[in-house]
Design a protein around this motif. Structure first.
Motif, mmCIF file in Angstrom:
data_model
loop_
_atom_site.group_PDB
_atom_site.id
_atom_site.type_symbol
_atom_site.label_atom_id
_atom_site.label_comp_id
_atom_site.label_asym_id
_atom_site.label_seq_id
_atom_site.Cartn_x
_atom_site.Cartn_y
_atom_site.Cartn_z
ATOM 1 N N ILE A 193 0.880 -1.004 -0.152
ATOM 2 C CA ILE A 193 -0.094 -0.067 -0.298
ATOM 3 C C ILE A 193 1.174 1.119 -0.262
ATOM 4 O O ILE A 193 0.366 2.171 -0.543
ATOM 5 C CB ILE A 193 -0.876 0.086 0.902
ATOM 6 N N ARG A 194 1.639 1.060 1.135
ATOM 7 C CA ARG A 194 3.389 2.697 1.276
ATOM 8 C C ARG A 194 3.243 2.691 -0.312
ATOM 9 O O ARG A 194 3.729 3.660 -0.835
ATOM 10 C CB ARG A 194 3.524 2.296 2.277
ATOM 11 N N SER A 206 2.446 2.198 -3.324
ATOM 12 C CA SER A 206 1.112 2.702 -4.454
ATOM 13 C C SER A 206 1.176 3.400 -3.944
ATOM 14 O O SER A 206 1.194 4.494 -4.886
ATOM 15 C CB SER A 206 -0.208 1.839 -4.235
ATOM 16 N N ILE A 207 0.719 4.222 -2.455
ATOM 17 C CA ILE A 207 0.796 6.675 -2.593
ATOM 18 C C ILE A 207 1.699 6.326 -3.034
ATOM 19 O O ILE A 207 1.787 7.699 -3.068
ATOM 20 C CB ILE A 207 0.528 5.588 -1.186
ATOM 21 N N LEU A 208 3.596 5.909 -2.683
ATOM 22 C CA LEU A 208 4.136 6.663 -2.780
ATOM 23 C C LEU A 208 4.767 7.207 -4.186
ATOM 24 O O LEU A 208 4.669 7.837 -5.232
ATOM 25 C CB LEU A 208 5.983 6.221 -2.185
ATOM 26 N N LEU A 260 1.142 10.178 5.310
ATOM 27 C CA LEU A 260 2.030 9.587 4.339
ATOM 28 C C LEU A 260 1.487 8.823 6.780
ATOM 29 O O LEU A 260 1.483 7.460 6.509
ATOM 30 C CB LEU A 260 2.781 8.694 4.383
ATOM 31 N N PHE A 319 -1.834 7.866 7.311
ATOM 32 C CA PHE A 319 -2.379 7.091 6.731
ATOM 33 C C PHE A 319 -2.012 6.232 7.152
ATOM 34 O O PHE A 319 -3.087 5.114 7.448
ATOM 35 C CB PHE A 319 -2.226 7.540 5.783
ATOM 36 N N TYR A 325 -4.712 3.740 8.703
ATOM 37 C CA TYR A 325 -4.414 1.883 8.547
ATOM 38 C C TYR A 325 -3.861 0.711 9.863
ATOM 39 O O TYR A 325 -4.304 0.208 9.936
ATOM 40 C CB TYR A 325 -2.836 1.239 7.836
ATOM 41 N N GLN A 370 -6.065 -4.049 0.390
ATOM 42 C CA GLN A 370 -4.812 -3.752 -0.548
ATOM 43 C C GLN A 370 -5.465 -2.267 -1.110
ATOM 44 O O GLN A 370 -5.321 -1.666 -0.945
ATOM 45 C CB GLN A 370 -3.589 -4.722 -1.655
ATOM 46 N N PHE A 393 -7.707 0.055 0.588
ATOM 47 C CA PHE A 393 -6.752 1.246 1.763
ATOM 48 C C PHE A 393 -6.855 2.337 0.900
ATOM 49 O O PHE A 393 -6.506 3.118 0.770
ATOM 50 C CB PHE A 393 -5.638 0.922 2.413
ATOM 51 N N ILE A 394 -5.714 1.422 -0.314
ATOM 52 C CA ILE A 394 -5.624 2.963 -2.170
ATOM 53 C C ILE A 394 -6.740 3.333 -2.628
ATOM 54 O O ILE A 394 -6.862 4.398 -2.379
ATOM 55 C CB ILE A 394 -5.494 1.716 -2.729
ATOM 56 N N TYR A 450 -7.242 5.960 0.241
ATOM 57 C CA TYR A 450 -6.198 6.860 -0.023
ATOM 58 C C TYR A 450 -6.944 8.019 -0.346
ATOM 59 O O TYR A 450 -6.788 9.935 -0.709
ATOM 60 C CB TYR A 450 -5.220 6.395 0.269
#
Lengths: 153, 185
Positions: free
Chosen positions: A58-59, A61-63, B17, B20, B24, B50, B53-54, B57
């Motif tokens: 997830i991290r 993808s966010i980055l 982040l 976030f 999570y 996954q 959460f995307i 976000y």
């Protein structure tokens, strides 16, 4: 029975069911079996935890998403320059065509016109006229009177 | 699921982040558990977690803090899980059948000796596997998450009578399963 089991039954209907259950052992047993079969097993279900790689993905993808939103400086600069120099059809084409047309047609002014303009300039700005001494021959003024001079004049 | 302070939601919506990650940590267990019970496969449930959460976000900035974050998260989780299930239904069914064969070979030695959490969890999985995905979602939200009919209707985007009829059918199927178990014993 579903509404009763879930506590969604109210008012008269609830009273009726409760009154009946108080009197009927078969129905009480049925409700008990129902709870055992459809509710009790779920009450002890525990919350599960996903593996650590889920957050890592997830991290990541966010980055990547953030990078897409904020491109690197050179990329942004190129993008800016591209937008500045991007041809804008009518806004650019019309002035460019006007300049080209002027550049092509202005030099085509006739030589005669040019000489006429020069004459006007001489007369109006410098005050030189046909009567001026500038154009008088030395012959008339008692010049050299040579053959060569006569030939050229 | 732990309550998430509004300030954390706002910071995460602003792109933090760290905020976030806090969301999570508070909600991943809940999202994963719901997904796992609806989908019944760990790897798929992780993939859904996954995805959820995307999505959260990406859309957190449009979430209005006046409404409940938990209800919003239920909706995203259950809908993502159901869509995922429908998409891979055939494939998952084949895999689950294979796993069941393996489970049937492994269980007897252990099962009679201990009734620990794993066994209870297995019982839950077996019961849920007798339901279709829509019924499963209703039962998970009602029996495990403790939502009332109105909350289930809101999370699934269906009306109260549909919630009622899905729960009724689900319970009929669960009762039938229980009777089968009794007859086998």
């Amino acid at each position: 029975m579903t509404d009763y089991l879930d506590g969604e039954m109210q008012g008269e209907a609830l009273k009726t069911v409760e009154t009946h259950l108080a009197q009927c052992s078969a129905c009480r047993q049925f409700v008990e079996d129902l709870k055992q079969a459809v509710a009790t097993p779920f009450k002890e279900a525990e919350e599960k935890t996903p593996s650590e790689r889920v957050w890592a993905n997830i991290r990541e993808s966010i980055l990547q998403e953030q990078l897409k939103r904020k491109p690197a400086v050179p990329e942004r600069l190129l993008d800016f320059l591209g937008r500045v120099f991007q041809p804008k059809p009518l806004a650019v084409l019309v002035p460019v065509m006007a300049v080209i047309l002027l550049a092509v047609f202005l030099p085509l002014q006739s030589p005669v016109q040019k000489y006429e303009d020069a004459g006007i300039y001489l007369v109006q700005e410098l005050g030189i006229t046909g009567d001026s001494d500038y154009f008088e021959s030395d012959i008339e003024n008692g010049g050299l009177g040579t053959v060569v001079e006569e030939f050229f004049m | 699921m732990k309550e998430i302070p509004d300030v954390v939601l706002e910071e995460a919506a602003g792109g933090s982040l760290a905020a976030f990650e806090e969301i999570y940590k508070s909600a991943s267990g809940f999202v994963y558990s719901v997904a796992l019970r609806v989908i019944q496969d760990r790897a798929d449930a992780e993939e859904v977690t996954q995805d959820v959460f995307i999505k959260v976000y990406k859309h957190l900035s449009s979430f209005e803090s006046r409404s409940s974050f938990k209800t919003w998260l239920y909706r995203i989780t259950v809908n993502t899980a159901l869509n995922y299930t429908k998409k891979i239904q055939k494939e998952r069914l084949r895999r689950r059948n294979d796993e069941r064969i393996l489970e049937n070979q492994e269980v007897p030695a252990e099962a009679e000796n201990r009734l620990d959490q794993e066994d209870k969890e297995k019982a839950v999985q077996v019961l849920l596997s007798t339901l279709n995905p829509d019924q499963r979602a209703c039962i998970v939200l009602r029996e495990i998450e403790g939502l009332d009919y109105a909350q289930i209707a809101s999370a699934l985007g269906i009306n109260l009578n549909t919630v009622r009829s899905r729960l009724k059918r689900a319970r009929e199927a669960l009762m039938a399963q229980a009777r089968k178990g009794v007859m086998k014993k």
